[in-house]
Write a protein that holds these residues in place. Sequence first.
Motif, PDB file in Angstrom:
ATOM      1  N   THR A  24     -11.845   0.345  -3.075  1.00 36.56           N
ATOM      2  CA  THR A  24     -11.269   1.694  -3.671  1.00 36.56           C
ATOM      3  C   THR A  24     -10.880   1.569  -5.064  1.00 36.56           C
ATOM      4  O   THR A  24     -10.083   0.824  -5.458  1.00 36.56           O
ATOM      5  CB  THR A  24     -10.345   2.428  -2.696  1.00 36.56           C
ATOM      6  OG1 THR A  24      -9.194   1.729  -2.843  1.00 36.56           O
ATOM      7  CG2 THR A  24     -10.931   2.309  -1.054  1.00 36.56           C
ATOM      8  N   ILE A  37      -8.352   6.586   5.046  1.00 36.35           N
ATOM      9  CA  ILE A  37      -9.740   6.105   4.971  1.00 36.35           C
ATOM     10  C   ILE A  37     -10.408   5.889   5.902  1.00 36.35           C
ATOM     11  O   ILE A  37      -9.888   5.434   7.240  1.00 36.35           O
ATOM     12  CB  ILE A  37      -9.469   4.375   4.352  1.00 36.35           C
ATOM     13  CG1 ILE A  37      -8.751   4.572   2.960  1.00 36.35           C
ATOM     14  CG2 ILE A  37     -10.797   3.866   4.096  1.00 36.35           C
ATOM     15  CD1 ILE A  37      -9.474   5.292   1.811  1.00 36.35           C
ATOM     16  N   CYS A  99     -17.706   3.850   4.219  1.00 37.39           N
ATOM     17  CA  CYS A  99     -16.288   4.363   4.131  1.00 37.39           C
ATOM     18  C   CYS A  99     -16.128   5.682   3.456  1.00 37.39           C
ATOM     19  O   CYS A  99     -17.057   5.945   2.475  1.00 37.39           O
ATOM     20  CB  CYS A  99     -15.352   3.090   3.804  1.00 37.39           C
ATOM     21  SG  CYS A  99     -15.840   2.719   1.762  1.00 37.39           S
ATOM     22  N   ALA A 101     -12.900   8.565   2.001  1.00 39.92           N
ATOM     23  CA  ALA A 101     -11.468   8.751   1.748  1.00 39.92           C
ATOM     24  C   ALA A 101     -11.298  10.263   1.490  1.00 39.92           C
ATOM     25  O   ALA A 101     -12.050  11.209   1.181  1.00 39.92           O
ATOM     26  CB  ALA A 101     -11.248   8.239   0.380  1.00 39.92           C
TER      27      ALA A 101
END
Length: 128
Positions: A24, A37, A99, A101
Amino acid sequence: QVQLVESGGGLVQPGGSLRLSCATSGTSGFTLDDYAIGWFRQAPGKEREGVSCIRISSGNTYYAATVKGRFTISRDNASNTVFLQMNSLEPGDTAVYYCAAETYHLVRDCIERDFRSWGQGTQVTISS
């Protein structure tokens, strides 16, 4: 805005293991502590589902029932990277893994609509 890059996918046999990484980054002042996350996956013809999520500052985690006891989410704050260790992999784990966020106070559940920033995904294939 958070940028996320997944890596670590591949082809493994049933019973094998993989570790996915989510690197990230963000603008000046970015700190992973402000975020939750999530790891999600999408198999062909299926909806995207939440696999595991972590609130970085507290370390609180969530696991879907289908992966509990086999997958472990963790983070390395020094490198702003979140990992998904996947053990005892099954053919049903085959999917593209993403993934995502979001600032933690906006996340109520480990579900797609609660997250705004997404990586490009990494393919995981479990097959003999």
